[in-house]
Scaffold this motif. Sequence first.
Motif, PDB file in Angstrom:
ATOM      1  N   UNK A 153     -40.490  28.071 122.183  1.00  0.00           N
ATOM      2  CA  UNK A 153     -41.439  27.318 121.355  1.00  0.00           C
ATOM      3  C   UNK A 153     -42.887  27.713 121.630  1.00  0.00           C
ATOM      4  N   UNK A 154     -43.147  28.372 122.728  1.00  0.00           N
ATOM      5  CA  UNK A 154     -44.489  28.876 123.062  1.00  0.00           C
ATOM      6  C   UNK A 154     -45.546  27.769 123.072  1.00  0.00           C
ATOM      7  N   UNK A 155     -45.178  26.615 123.572  1.00  0.00           N
ATOM      8  CA  UNK A 155     -46.137  25.527 123.680  1.00  0.00           C
ATOM      9  C   UNK A 155     -46.505  24.864 122.372  1.00  0.00           C
ATOM     10  N   UNK A 156     -45.759  25.109 121.310  1.00  0.00           N
ATOM     11  CA  UNK A 156     -46.055  24.523 120.002  1.00  0.00           C
ATOM     12  C   UNK A 156     -45.055  23.410 119.694  1.00  0.00           C
ATOM     13  N   UNK A 157     -45.457  22.411 118.908  1.00  0.00           N
ATOM     14  CA  UNK A 157     -44.511  21.346 118.548  1.00  0.00           C
ATOM     15  C   UNK A 157     -43.561  21.804 117.451  1.00  0.00           C
ATOM     16  N   UNK A 158     -42.478  21.062 117.298  1.00  0.00           N
ATOM     17  CA  UNK A 158     -41.567  21.300 116.182  1.00  0.00           C
ATOM     18  C   UNK A 158     -42.070  20.515 114.977  1.00  0.00           C
ATOM     19  N   UNK A 159     -42.349  21.214 113.888  1.00  0.00           N
ATOM     20  CA  UNK A 159     -42.927  20.598 112.694  1.00  0.00           C
ATOM     21  C   UNK A 159     -41.956  20.699 111.534  1.00  0.00           C
ATOM     22  N   UNK A 160     -42.106  19.779 110.590  1.00  0.00           N
ATOM     23  CA  UNK A 160     -41.332  19.808 109.354  1.00  0.00           C
ATOM     24  C   UNK A 160     -42.291  19.559 108.192  1.00  0.00           C
ATOM     25  N   UNK A 161     -42.157  20.349 107.146  1.00  0.00           N
ATOM     26  CA  UNK A 161     -42.996  20.215 105.963  1.00  0.00           C
ATOM     27  C   UNK A 161     -42.368  19.199 105.014  1.00  0.00           C
ATOM     28  N   UNK A 162     -43.117  18.153 104.706  1.00  0.00           N
ATOM     29  CA  UNK A 162     -42.651  17.111 103.792  1.00  0.00           C
ATOM     30  C   UNK A 162     -43.294  17.370 102.437  1.00  0.00           C
ATOM     31  N   UNK A 163     -42.540  17.712 101.404  1.00  0.00           N
ATOM     32  CA  UNK A 163     -43.139  18.067 100.109  1.00  0.00           C
ATOM     33  C   UNK A 163     -43.694  16.837  99.402  1.00  0.00           C
ATOM     34  N   UNK A 164     -44.588  17.086  98.464  1.00  0.00           N
ATOM     35  CA  UNK A 164     -45.181  16.041  97.637  1.00  0.00           C
ATOM     36  C   UNK A 164     -44.250  15.786  96.456  1.00  0.00           C
ATOM     37  N   UNK A 165     -43.615  14.624  96.418  1.00  0.00           N
ATOM     38  CA  UNK A 165     -42.642  14.312  95.371  1.00  0.00           C
ATOM     39  C   UNK A 165     -43.285  14.032  94.027  1.00  0.00           C
ATOM     40  N   UNK A 166     -44.599  13.914  93.977  1.00  0.00           N
ATOM     41  CA  UNK A 166     -45.267  13.725  92.684  1.00  0.00           C
ATOM     42  C   UNK A 166     -45.327  15.017  91.878  1.00  0.00           C
ATOM     43  N   UNK A 167     -45.015  16.150  92.519  1.00  0.00           N
ATOM     44  CA  UNK A 167     -44.998  17.434  91.835  1.00  0.00           C
ATOM     45  C   UNK A 167     -43.554  17.820  91.513  1.00  0.00           C
ATOM     46  N   UNK A 168     -43.301  18.400  90.345  1.00  0.00           N
ATOM     47  CA  UNK A 168     -41.918  18.783  89.993  1.00  0.00           C
ATOM     48  C   UNK A 168     -41.414  19.906  90.879  1.00  0.00           C
ATOM     49  N   UNK A 169     -40.131  19.949  91.044  1.00  0.00           N
ATOM     50  CA  UNK A 169     -39.494  20.982  91.850  1.00  0.00           C
ATOM     51  C   UNK A 169     -38.188  21.400  91.201  1.00  0.00           C
ATOM     52  N   UNK A 170     -37.464  22.264  91.884  1.00  0.00           N
ATOM     53  CA  UNK A 170     -36.188  22.741  91.359  1.00  0.00           C
ATOM     54  C   UNK A 170     -35.149  21.627  91.317  1.00  0.00           C
TER      55      UNK A 170
END
Length: 446
Positions: free
Chosen positions: A173-190
């Motif tokens: 991990x090289x001293x970095x946290x584990x992150x997760x990207x939470x998408x903006x549901x107000x925008x359309x997606x697949x």
Amino acid sequence: MDFPHNHPFRHSPSSSSSTTTNSSSTAHHQQPPPSTIATDNDPMHSWWESVSKQRSRILSLSSLLPSEDLSSLADFDRPALSVLSSPSAYSRISSALSSPTSGSGSDPLCQWLYETFQSSDPHLRLLVLSFLPLLSGIYLSRIHSSDSSSSLPSLAGFEAVLLAVYSSEAKSRSGKPLLVQIPDLSQPSLYHTPRNKPVQERSRQSVGVLAPPLEPHLAVKSTKRAIIIGTALDFYYKQVSQMPAWSKLEFCKFAAAWAGQDCPCRTKFDEDDRASRHENGNGNSNGHDRFFREDSGCSNGNSNGHDCGDDDDVDYEDDVIKESVVKMDSLGINKEDVENLERKEVRIPLPWELLRPVVTILGHCLFGPSNSQDVKDAASVAIRCLFARASHDLAPQAILALQSLIRLDKSARAAAKAAATAAANASSNANTPSKAKKPEVLLVSK
């Protein structure tokens, strides 16, 4: 624990100063011989070097645990993977790990696991990781089952292995946290179209922190025990798709035991599902319900005031752990050793640092495409036990995650049952003989 460490070789100041001039003057003239370069790039040499290293480690293991099976496995083309897939080897190693005297600082098997994990060979590291559920389960059970009036048992050997896995994950991990990207549901997606008109702004993505940066640890303190074991399980999850079935079954068994299995809340979702089926006039249930009928009062066909459904529904196993033992016994695992371990399992604290990787691994055990039905059933039992525990602990993160897994498990089983029924009906229709048609008679006039 006095396990050996590989320290870089250091010259003394006098020797380093005396060799500076000579090394600088000959730096441009010294080149590695061509044979060395060819050897390093030769895949056959790398393969043979890996096999030799694996054979050496397996033979050293057979000297610790005398067994003809272990010695013979060292002669295979891939010795480490051969041990990984051998039920007899697993039984031999698990018996040694579950011994009452195991886990101490002088335990030779723990030292072998520690030194083998330090190897750069991926197959050897995978072999050590496959025993991580068993090792961590025994370690936590002994820590939390020991009498407070007596001194804690010496488990420095187990802790050394856990710290080795933790350090490897911390380094990656090289001293970095584990992150997760939470998408903006107000925008359309697949996968969805928002109900409201999307805002003509740049999508606002938020970032969630799954795990903070890891700190180096030289010992397992009580305040850091959960995060050390949880981080080691994160490392296990990276290789979980390559783990054998017995390793995943061990993990599911210990996860259910850590949660505690005496609470009727674990059958909440299944009882609601059975109630809805009876309201719809369908009293049939699938074979999976037998894991969760302990608290319904049905036994040997007697309802005791409860609605037990059809006669086919009462043929179930009262003891969930006994069912897991039968499954593990079918894989060639020593049943007596597993039952001895079960008697030592206790309910342990489950902070989110430990529970998060546990839930993640159980998700793979439930829905991994290569997992056997035994692994999926054991994981299904574990998530329900953990859901009951999270409901009593009022842990919202765990409740949401486990509730989602239970619902996905139920829908997946319903879809599989429907597909099996449709396939059976199709095959029966294809095998049903049809009446032969009478030959048509054509009348031809002369």
